[in-house]
Write an enzyme that holds these catalytic residues in place. Structure first.
Site, mmCIF file in Angstrom:
data_model
loop_
_atom_site.group_PDB
_atom_site.id
_atom_site.type_symbol
_atom_site.label_atom_id
_atom_site.label_comp_id
_atom_site.label_asym_id
_atom_site.label_seq_id
_atom_site.Cartn_x
_atom_site.Cartn_y
_atom_site.Cartn_z
ATOM 1 N N ARG A 123 -4.827 3.906 7.722
ATOM 2 C CA ARG A 123 -4.812 4.671 6.472
ATOM 3 C C ARG A 123 -6.027 5.602 6.375
ATOM 4 O O ARG A 123 -7.129 5.238 6.763
ATOM 5 C CB ARG A 123 -4.802 3.713 5.284
ATOM 6 C CG ARG A 123 -4.873 4.449 3.938
ATOM 7 C CD ARG A 123 -4.389 3.619 2.810
ATOM 8 N NE ARG A 123 -5.389 2.666 2.346
ATOM 9 C CZ ARG A 123 -5.233 1.941 1.250
ATOM 10 N NH1 ARG A 123 -4.126 2.038 0.538
ATOM 11 N NH2 ARG A 123 -6.161 1.087 0.885
ATOM 12 N N ARG A 156 -11.478 4.383 4.231
ATOM 13 C CA ARG A 156 -12.215 3.575 3.263
ATOM 14 C C ARG A 156 -12.919 2.430 3.990
ATOM 15 O O ARG A 156 -12.370 1.856 4.912
ATOM 16 C CB ARG A 156 -11.239 2.995 2.230
ATOM 17 C CG ARG A 156 -10.868 3.984 1.163
ATOM 18 C CD ARG A 156 -9.703 3.551 0.322
ATOM 19 N NE ARG A 156 -9.701 2.149 -0.082
ATOM 20 C CZ ARG A 156 -8.836 1.634 -0.943
ATOM 21 N NH1 ARG A 156 -7.917 2.410 -1.494
ATOM 22 N NH2 ARG A 156 -8.874 0.364 -1.263
HETATM 23 P P1 AMP Z 1 -7.319 -0.428 -4.571
HETATM 24 O O1 AMP Z 1 -7.660 0.993 -4.336
HETATM 25 O O2 AMP Z 1 -6.308 -0.612 -5.648
HETATM 26 O O3 AMP Z 1 -6.960 -1.165 -3.299
HETATM 27 O O4 AMP Z 1 -8.664 -1.127 -5.129
HETATM 28 C C1 AMP Z 1 -9.832 -1.149 -4.340
HETATM 29 C C2 AMP Z 1 -10.799 -2.172 -4.861
HETATM 30 O O5 AMP Z 1 -11.125 -1.902 -6.225
HETATM 31 C C3 AMP Z 1 -10.308 -3.616 -4.858
HETATM 32 O O6 AMP Z 1 -10.428 -4.237 -3.609
HETATM 33 C C4 AMP Z 1 -11.234 -4.218 -5.913
HETATM 34 O O7 AMP Z 1 -12.547 -4.404 -5.388
HETATM 35 C C5 AMP Z 1 -11.311 -3.102 -6.953
HETATM 36 N N1 AMP Z 1 -10.207 -3.209 -7.939
HETATM 37 C C6 AMP Z 1 -9.236 -2.286 -8.195
HETATM 38 N N2 AMP Z 1 -8.405 -2.708 -9.168
HETATM 39 C C7 AMP Z 1 -8.849 -3.933 -9.535
HETATM 40 C C8 AMP Z 1 -8.403 -4.904 -10.478
HETATM 41 N N3 AMP Z 1 -7.325 -4.703 -11.248
HETATM 42 N N4 AMP Z 1 -9.117 -6.055 -10.579
HETATM 43 C C9 AMP Z 1 -10.220 -6.277 -9.845
HETATM 44 N N5 AMP Z 1 -10.679 -5.418 -8.923
HETATM 45 C C10 AMP Z 1 -10.017 -4.252 -8.762
#
Ligand code: AMP
Length: 210
Positions: A123, A156
């Site tokens: 990705r 990322r």
């Molecule tokens: P994502 O881009 O949705 O994969 O989110 C990346 C990171 O952001 C996750 O691994 C968490 O560290 C944090 N994060 C995003 N959304 C949440 C959530 N609803 N609860 C807790 N941590 C979150």
């Protein structure tokens, strides 16, 4: 329509949320993108979240619940919204219910762990707008450049293999129980997400209209 997209990291929530957002003209609300943006701008919340996000751990519930509470008050949410990456724990889902936020539908995109690991390691995301790409399956028109905003495409930190495995473990223990939570409310639709992006989109649209 007020929607939630559930699924493991890398299941394709962001991609499907973007398609639905355009078709229904409702905002896609990604807590991950909001936190990464806060990190880039160096806000207090961003700095607090940094160690969690870099190591693939969940940011504490009170922080993300606060983010969502604020974001849902924006005018653009009046005709609906798509939550992408929230809720990720039962207390976060309970907080939405306690806020009186009505959820119409929850679409769960199912992808096996081994496919997730392959996907996430390939990705790339736009560092400006967060749009996801893949080095094999979802290439940009111009190599390394976002189709939408010409931002640079980067990997990322949390898409590195060990962090992906940690994120999957957390997904299974903390987030997967949400399927049962929303199934009990009669809101859950499950979509098979291992095919090509277009195939998943077609299945997602069917689930949306059901
Ligand atoms: P994502 O881009 O949705 O994969 O989110 C990346 C990171 O952001 C996750 O691994 C968490 O560290 C944090 N994060 C995003 N959304 C949440 C959530 N609803 N609860 C807790 N941590 C979150």
């Amino acid at each position: 329509m007020n929607l939630i997209l559930l699924g493991a990291p890398g299941a394709g929530k962001g991609t499907q949320a973007a398609v639905i957002s355009e078709r229904l003209n409702i905002p896609q609300i990604s807590t991950g993108n909001i936190i990464r943006e806060a990190l880039r701008s160096g806000t207090e919340m961003g700095l607090k979240a940094k160690s969690y996000i870099d190591s693939g751990k969940l940011v504490p519930d009170d922080v993300v619940i606060g983010i969502i509470k604020d974001r849902l008050q924006n005018d653009d949410c009046q005709n609906g919204f798509i939550l992408d990456g929230f809720p990720r724990t039962i207390p976060q889902a309970e907080a939405l219910d306690e806020m009186g936020v009505r959820i119409d539908k929850v679409i769960d995109i199912e992808v096996s762990d081994d496919v997730i690991v392959t996907r996430l390691s390939g990705r790339r995301v736009c560092e400006k707008c967060g749009r996801p790409y893949h080095i094999v399956d979802l290439k940009p028109r111009v190599d390394g450049i976002c189709d939408d905003c010409t931002g640079a495409l980067i990997q990322r930190k949390d898409d590195q293999i060990d962090t992906v495995k940690a994120r999957l473990e957390i997904y299974h223990s903390e987030t997967e129980p949400l399927k049962g939570y929303y199934e009990a409310q009669g809101k859950l639709s499950v979509v098979f997400g291992q095919g090509k992006v277009d195939e998943t989109t077609a299945l997602t649209m069917v689930a949306l209209e059901a």
